[in-house]
Motif scaffolding. Structure first.
Motif, short mmCIF file in Angstrom:
data_model
loop_
_atom_site.label_atom_id
_atom_site.label_comp_id
_atom_site.label_asym_id
_atom_site.label_seq_id
_atom_site.Cartn_x
_atom_site.Cartn_y
_atom_site.Cartn_z
N ASP A 19 0.81 -1.22 0.00
CA ASP A 19 0.00 0.00 0.00
C ASP A 19 0.84 1.27 0.00
O ASP A 19 0.28 2.37 0.01
N GLN A 39 -12.15 1.42 -0.30
CA GLN A 39 -10.77 0.98 -0.51
C GLN A 39 -10.06 2.00 -1.39
O GLN A 39 -9.95 1.83 -2.59
N PRO A 40 -9.61 3.07 -0.77
CA PRO A 40 -9.01 4.13 -1.59
C PRO A 40 -7.77 3.68 -2.34
O PRO A 40 -7.43 4.26 -3.37
N GLN A 41 -7.09 2.67 -1.84
CA GLN A 41 -5.87 2.22 -2.53
C GLN A 41 -6.19 1.59 -3.88
O GLN A 41 -5.30 1.44 -4.72
N TYR A 42 -7.44 1.20 -4.10
CA TYR A 42 -7.85 0.67 -5.41
C TYR A 42 -8.79 1.64 -6.13
O TYR A 42 -9.53 1.26 -7.01
N SER A 43 -8.79 2.88 -5.68
CA SER A 43 -9.68 3.89 -6.25
C SER A 43 -8.88 4.85 -7.12
O SER A 43 -7.66 4.76 -7.20
N GLY A 93 -5.38 6.94 -0.56
CA GLY A 93 -5.60 6.63 -1.96
C GLY A 93 -5.03 7.68 -2.88
O GLY A 93 -4.02 8.32 -2.57
N THR A 148 0.58 4.69 -2.68
CA THR A 148 -0.71 4.68 -3.40
C THR A 148 -1.13 6.10 -3.75
O THR A 148 -1.88 6.32 -4.68
N THR A 170 -14.87 6.84 3.88
CA THR A 170 -13.92 7.28 2.86
C THR A 170 -14.30 8.70 2.45
O THR A 170 -15.46 8.97 2.13
#
Lengths: 671, 232
Positions: free
Chosen positions: A272, A377-381, A321, A275, A355
């Protein structure tokens, strides 16, 4: 009456000269706070002292009022970035644009040839925004990255050869046949750089169509960034250098095409890391786990947003994110765990992962809106600012595809938040703990002055107004009860200009009845003279008091018209410091040998009485004092002054010294 | 022979070598032995108010307690040895802008000899990477000699590649004006282009005064340069 004396000190009776007895309050009635936690405290030429709050640009995270322009927290859509005002931030829009049918994660968004393109595990999708918004699949299969030029959309299929798409939508291979499995692409110093997925190799090319891009270990121009194992995650061009990120650190690719690690995060390497990364106002910002750092080319500073609540467990930032820059602001999507400070605060919500969209203006952090109140899930946003339309597009990934959302919001062309503003939801601004610089001193506030503009309250569809509440930490049921938080709605702001709202307890009528002789006062309970709690006040439990140790002001913003936002321009809290009162006592003790008090002889000599008083003066701990009215106090003997009055000749005692003395005592009450 | 003869001050008269001597600010006299004086009158016990005068007081006497509001905005003297305005700027730089002293900026940076050499420069806040200098201007900077020295230092720093910003005490003491000044100096989001609501940003009126005062100062400098020092 005590049979042996007028007063007792430390349990022993003393006879005093009654005409000399004085007691006087020693505490200031209400000292003026020279500084209310560093904020502006002015004078209104009356008894109450005003605390003025008119700017919120230093952002959230100030638990105590140590900064005149800071506040503690906000919920919903609140914009505090503008000088001198607080207002509603723009509303998110997740309905105008359709949701992608699969709603799979979208790791990035770009604009190419007038339309939006997203990429992620489910391939490259196109959202045509030049006409009717429609999603269409452009390329199936996982795609790691995409980059646009004016003529091509380059994208990197996971495990496959890099592709390019023309403006006509024709997709062909890009680079030579070894240009496979790239993780990212970037332009830097007139060349395009590509990082291999799961390796530490970086390749570069200079042709417009990247036809000379090579890949793999056979590329003679490959640039290793450290040893294998950790793949590169991305890169930015900053300060004329190419910064390449791996989960264990930051590498700089110099002009000699060698990657050197310049920042080491190997001790906290996670997938992570990095990101979020962006260049803002001459600095490089990036995330490492749940921290945000600022790099200027020579030093790193931690600029992570502070905690947002004042009670354990604290609401703090968690996963970070994407970051984008627009209008001289750094926008960041991140999630945080909401631990409600007090359930009475409107819009405070319940415990859970939220979020939100955060904004950094170089000085303070502002939480502009909550994308989701149920995970994220900001890391996948992803986020993208369309400069042509001044629109922020975003994709919020969540644990389920159904909860993942693609949406947009209109950014203002100036700093001011653009319409539409939210007409639903609860939007509140929560101030710091206003303690006026003295945490343990009680304060009383009769009223608060609210300056507002663009207010309309006519009971119609164009209404916009404010609701003001207070969360007061202070005594509730009685003077001796423990401090507790109490929530009060102070009132509603329904017109422009200045509105004065009363605090509870400011008016006697607020109590619902006249004050009884004992309400709010400390009285002596003669049935229990030795009870240390004898000064308890018999207030009824239901009567609220406008007395507090600190107060948190809560401003709720409402609008029925999405084109309009109520504007909060200032709050002036009128207060009075009310320290606990304590008394000093002064009187003359008559010290005489074997004196008679009524029919009772005192067996002590004058010298023994004086010796006792001197010992009390030297006492390191406070002593009990029962005054002439029988009231019990805890005091120190602060001074003893003895004055000889008369020599008494006594034939029985012969040479025994018998000198009547007046002992002037000062006693100071302590608690 | 001109009607009025303007004498060139000796300290800026070109030397025999044709080079201009830098302006030297007279240094305060220092005595090796400081004689302490003490007022023997007990003024607090002397009633200076005549019996016929009634002073209208502002309510009951209430002592002022707590930390000075300006000191609350500054770093402590034990941390930084500087004037109050300098310490306020210092606190803003490290707390709000998160700059690192010694890396991002140099406080009381000596240039061209600094304090060791008369005529040297001590830049209050020098930002080597941004190539800017912030000079905190106290009240004495309005005097002719001091303002000429400031102009000279500004030119010297400009030759060294630094842009000099003068920040006066009044701006620093006004919390909101100072915030706006710093944001503009460092290129951060500020009141430009935005609105402060119905009544405008509350520093806007002050901004006009700053601009007017700056303009007046420019005209003043131009006047002195033209008529007192023989032209530009």
């Amino acid at each position: 009456m005590d049979p042996l004396g007028d007063i007792r000190i430390n349990g022993k009776p003393y006879r005093i000269d009654l005409s000399s007895y004085r007691d006087k309050d020693l505490a200031d009635f209400s000292p003026r706070a020279a500084v209310a936690g560093g904020s502006v405290a002015q004078s209104e030429l009356m008894l109450y002292q005003p605390l003025y709050i008119t700017d919120w640009r230093h952002g959230f995270g100030f638990t105590w009022n140590t900064d005149a322009m800071g506040y503690m927290h906000s919920m919903g859509n609140i914009d505090t970035r503008q000088p001198g005002i607080a207002m509603l931030f723009s509303a998110k829009d997740e309905t105008t644009l359709p949701q992608d049918s699969g709603n799979n994660n979208k790791l990035g968004i770009v604009k190419f040839n007038g339309d939006l393109y997203t990429w992620g595990p489910a391939g490259v999708h196109k959202l045509s925004i030049s006409g009717t918004p429609v999603w269409s699949l452009i390329f199936a299969g996982a795609v790691n990255y995409a980059m646009v030029t004016n003529t091509y959309l380059f994208f990197c299929p996971d495990g496959g050869q890099m592709k390019k798409m023309t403006t006509a939508g024709v997709i062909t291979d890009a680079g030579i046949d070894t240009a496979d499995d790239f993780k990212w692409l970037i332009m830097h110093k007139g060349e395009a750089y590509a990082g291999e997925d799961s390796t530490s190799l970086v390749h570069y090319a200079s042709a417009d169509d990247l036809s000379d891009m090579e890949g793999g270990a056979t590329d003679e121009g490959k640039i290793p960034c450290g040893f294998g194992g950790f793949g590169t995650l991305g890169a930015v061009s900053f300060g004329n250098e190419l910064y390449v990120f791996r989960r264990d650190g930051v590498y700089v690719v110099g002009t000699d095409k060698i990657g050197r690690r310049i920042l080491d995060y190997s001790s906290e390497a996670t997938s992570d890391n990095f990101t979020g990364k962006a260049i803002f106002n001459g600095y490089l910002y990036y995330s490492v786990r749940n921290k945000i750092y600022q790099w200027n080319g020579s030093r790193v500073v931690d600029v992570t947003p502070p905690r947002m609540s004042d009670q354990f467990p604290y609401s703090e930032l968690r996963a970070i994110g994407p970051m984008v820059v627009a209008n001289n602001f750094l926008y960041m999507m991140a999630n945080w765990v909401n631990y409600p400070m007090d359930s009475n605060i409107p819009g405070i919500g319940s415990q859970g992962t939220y979020t939100s969209l955060f904004c950094f203006d170089g000085v303070g952090w502002h939480k502009l809106l909550d994308f989701s109140t149920s995970g994220g899930q900001p890391q996948y946003s992803s986020m993208f600012v369309d400069g042509d339309q001044t629109i922020l597009y975003y994709f919020l990934s969540n644990s389920t595809a159904a909860n993942s959302k693609f949406g947009k919001m209109q950014l203002g062309v100036t700093n001011i938040a653009s319409r539409p503003h939210p007409t639903t939801g609860t939007n509140v601004l929560i101030s710091s703990r206003l303690d006026m610089g003295f945490r343990r001193v009680d304060k009383f506030s009769p009223s608060i002055l609210i300056e507002a503009s663009n207010i309309l309250k006519a009971g119609g569809a164009t209404d916009r107004w404010l609701t003001i509440s207070a969360l007061m930490m202070g005594k509730g049921a009685s003077e001796t009860s423990g401090d507790r938080l109490q929530y009060f709605v102070l009132g509603t702001i329904t017109r422009n200009g200045v509105t004065e709202l009363n605090f509870p307890g400011a008016s006697l009528s607020d109590h619902g009845a006249h004050l009884t002789s004992t309400e709010g006062l400390s009285v002596w309970n003669p049935t229990q003279p030795s009870d240390p709690k004898q000064w308890s006040a018999p207030r009824t439990a239901t009567v609220p008091m406008g007395v507090y140790k600190y107060v948190i002001l809560i401003v709720q913003f409402h609008t029925n018209n999405s084109d309009q936002s109520p504007i909060l321009e200032g709050m002036t809290l009128r207060f009075l410091l009310r320290p606990d009162v304590f008394y000093g006592y002064n009187f003359n003790v008559v010290a005489a040998t074997h004196s008679l008090y009524g029919d009772n002889p005192d067996s002590r000599t004058a010298g023994e009485i004086i010796q006792e008083l001197k010992m009390l003066r030297n006492s390191k701990h406070p002593v009990e004092f029962i005054d002439i009215y029988g009231l019990i106090h805890t005091v120190y003997v602060s001074s003893v002054t003895n004055t000889g009055v008369e020599r008494h000749e006594d034939s029985d005692t012969g040479a025994m010294r018998n000198i009547e003395t007046l002992c002037n005592l000062n006693l100071v009450e302590v608690r | 022979m001109p009607l009025t003869r303007i004498r060139t001050p000796r300290y800026i008269k070109p030397s025999a070598k044709g080079k201009q001597t830098r302006i030297r600010i007279p240094q305060p006299e220092e005595r090796p032995l400081t004689l302490r004086k003490r007022d023997v009158a007990l003024w607090n016990q002397i009633n200076l108010e005549p019996w016929w005068f009634t002073l209208h007081r502002r309510g009951m006497k209430r002592p002022k307690i707590g930390e000075d509001p300006l000191e609350a905005r500054a770093v402590s003297k034990s941390q930084v040895n500087g004037t109050l305005p300098e310490r306020i700027v210092y606190a803003y730089l490290i707390n709000r802008l998160r700059l690192v002293s010694g890396l991002d900026f140099d406080f009381q940076s000596s240039q061209n000899g600094g304090r060791l050499e008369l005529g040297g420069i001590v830049a209050d806040f020098l930002f080597p990477m941004m190539r800017i200098v912030i000079q905190v201007q106290g009240p004495t900077h309005d005097t002719l000699l001091r303002s000429k020295k400031d102009t000279e230092q500004e030119g010297t720093l400009a030759e060294m590649g630094y842009m000099v910003f003068a920040l006066d005490d009044d701006t620093i003491y006004n919390e909101y004006l100072f915030e706006e000044w710093m944001r503009r100096a460092f290129g951060l989001a500020n009141g430009i282009g935005g609105s402060g609501g119905a009544y405008g940003p509350h520093e806007s009126s002050m901004d006009w005064w700053v601009m007017i005062l700056a303009r007046v100062k420019d005209i003043e400098n131009l006047y002195y340069r033209t008529f007192h020092f023989g032209g530009l």
